[in-house]
Write a protein that holds these residues in place. Sequence first.
Motif, PDB file in Angstrom:
ATOM      1  N   GLY A 166       0.809  -1.210   0.000  1.00 31.94           N
ATOM      2  CA  GLY A 166       0.000   0.000   0.000  1.00 31.94           C
ATOM      3  C   GLY A 166       0.840   1.257   0.000  1.00 31.94           C
ATOM      4  O   GLY A 166       0.329   2.361  -0.178  1.00 31.94           O
ATOM      5  N   GLU A 196       0.745   1.361  -3.713  1.00 35.54           N
ATOM      6  CA  GLU A 196      -0.614   1.859  -3.464  1.00 35.54           C
ATOM      7  C   GLU A 196      -1.652   0.815  -3.885  1.00 35.54           C
ATOM      8  O   GLU A 196      -2.620   1.112  -4.573  1.00 35.54           O
ATOM      9  CB  GLU A 196      -0.824   3.193  -4.160  1.00 35.54           C
ATOM     10  CG  GLU A 196       0.175   4.251  -3.682  1.00 35.54           C
ATOM     11  CD  GLU A 196      -0.074   5.633  -4.252  1.00 35.54           C
ATOM     12  OE1 GLU A 196      -1.245   5.975  -4.441  1.00 35.54           O
ATOM     13  OE2 GLU A 196       0.910   6.341  -4.489  1.00 35.54           O
ATOM     14  N   HIS A 197      -1.393  -0.440  -3.470  1.00 29.69           N
ATOM     15  CA  HIS A 197      -2.281  -1.579  -3.713  1.00 29.69           C
ATOM     16  C   HIS A 197      -2.438  -1.897  -5.195  1.00 29.69           C
ATOM     17  O   HIS A 197      -3.378  -2.586  -5.591  1.00 29.69           O
ATOM     18  CB  HIS A 197      -3.646  -1.336  -3.070  1.00 29.69           C
ATOM     19  CG  HIS A 197      -3.568  -1.008  -1.616  1.00 29.69           C
ATOM     20  ND1 HIS A 197      -3.304  -1.951  -0.650  1.00 29.69           N
ATOM     21  CD2 HIS A 197      -3.670   0.181  -0.961  1.00 29.69           C
ATOM     22  CE1 HIS A 197      -3.265  -1.359   0.535  1.00 29.69           C
ATOM     23  NE2 HIS A 197      -3.472  -0.080   0.373  1.00 29.69           N
ATOM     24  N   GLU A 242      -7.901   2.940   4.752  1.00 32.17           N
ATOM     25  CA  GLU A 242      -7.451   3.561   3.518  1.00 32.17           C
ATOM     26  C   GLU A 242      -8.620   3.660   2.553  1.00 32.17           C
ATOM     27  O   GLU A 242      -9.414   2.736   2.426  1.00 32.17           O
ATOM     28  CB  GLU A 242      -6.308   2.760   2.894  1.00 32.17           C
ATOM     29  CG  GLU A 242      -5.676   3.451   1.704  1.00 32.17           C
ATOM     30  CD  GLU A 242      -4.229   3.047   1.475  1.00 32.17           C
ATOM     31  OE1 GLU A 242      -3.624   3.578   0.540  1.00 32.17           O
ATOM     32  OE2 GLU A 242      -3.712   2.219   2.240  1.00 32.17           O
ATOM     33  N   LYS A 254      -9.581   4.207  -1.410  1.00 31.43           N
ATOM     34  CA  LYS A 254      -8.999   4.094  -2.741  1.00 31.43           C
ATOM     35  C   LYS A 254     -10.116   3.926  -3.765  1.00 31.43           C
ATOM     36  O   LYS A 254     -11.240   3.554  -3.418  1.00 31.43           O
ATOM     37  CB  LYS A 254      -8.040   2.904  -2.806  1.00 31.43           C
ATOM     38  CG  LYS A 254      -8.727   1.556  -2.634  1.00 31.43           C
ATOM     39  CD  LYS A 254      -7.746   0.412  -2.733  1.00 31.43           C
ATOM     40  CE  LYS A 254      -8.455  -0.933  -2.646  1.00 31.43           C
ATOM     41  NZ  LYS A 254      -9.398  -1.176  -3.747  1.00 31.43           N
ATOM     42  N   LYS A 263      -4.557  -5.767  -4.432  1.00 30.44           N
ATOM     43  CA  LYS A 263      -3.302  -6.503  -4.587  1.00 30.44           C
ATOM     44  C   LYS A 263      -3.461  -7.752  -5.450  1.00 30.44           C
ATOM     45  O   LYS A 263      -2.509  -8.182  -6.106  1.00 30.44           O
ATOM     46  CB  LYS A 263      -2.746  -6.866  -3.213  1.00 30.44           C
ATOM     47  CG  LYS A 263      -2.249  -5.665  -2.419  1.00 30.44           C
ATOM     48  CD  LYS A 263      -1.603  -6.086  -1.108  1.00 30.44           C
ATOM     49  CE  LYS A 263      -1.052  -4.894  -0.351  1.00 30.44           C
ATOM     50  NZ  LYS A 263      -0.349  -5.291   0.888  1.00 30.44           N
ATOM     51  N   THR A 291      -5.461  -6.371   3.815  1.00 32.83           N
ATOM     52  CA  THR A 291      -5.260  -5.910   2.447  1.00 32.83           C
ATOM     53  C   THR A 291      -4.605  -6.963   1.561  1.00 32.83           C
ATOM     54  O   THR A 291      -4.636  -6.848   0.335  1.00 32.83           O
ATOM     55  CB  THR A 291      -4.386  -4.646   2.435  1.00 32.83           C
ATOM     56  OG1 THR A 291      -3.123  -4.926   3.044  1.00 32.83           O
ATOM     57  CG2 THR A 291      -5.064  -3.524   3.196  1.00 32.83           C
TER      58      THR A 291
END
Length: 243
Positions: free
Chosen positions: A58, A78-79, A164, A166, A172, A198
Amino acid sequence: MTEILPPVVRNSAFFFDFDGTLVEIASRPDLVQVEPRVRDLLRALDDRFGGAVAVVTGRPLDVVDGFLAPLALPTAAEHGSVRRGASGRMHAGDKGNEVIEAAHRMLKPLAEANPGLILERKSSSVALHYRQRPELSEACAAAVEEVVAKNPRLVILPGKMVFELKPKGVDKGIAVRAFLEEAPFKGRVPIFAGDDVTDEHAFAVVNELGGITIKVDDGETQAKYRTDRSGLFDWLSGLAEKP
């Protein structure tokens, strides 16, 4: 808490989460320490497995590169919103800057009113860290839920003491699939190690593809194996040293 991790084939590809997997989680994102053995091990795996070693995190790309320098591995940052392939080619999707900026503006008053909360603005997401103020977890959850209610293009990605926000369609698992369509990852058996919620998207994809998934430490997971960082590094060291 170390399970016996499986043998791997030479034709494997490695994907690693950063915080909590390659490095210990710190009280602030900027305070993590990269042990020398981490760089040494990544370099050794990269050499032995033909460059099929990537970081999936991330974190922003420049931050990961700074921590791992002089290494500059293939990285989904950032994933997966920003991804650097093994060739060095950059891939960046629609970052949804306007909704991310709006989310940042909405969350800023909460962070400013509560010392210890950290509002991290990335290029394609915004993260609200409450590790130093765990008593504010419910307030933080309510705040990000309000943001998403007003910005339906966003989704909440909960992590360890962080929420987070997004754009939809980024995770991912998607990033791992993209790597596996490119050399030197294409045609290899994927291995993913991660510690957080995540990482579950990546675990699902790697399980589907018949690879190896490793959950670091506790927590519910769909990963097939579980260990701690010490066990993970012992296992990887053995793989890197084999002829």
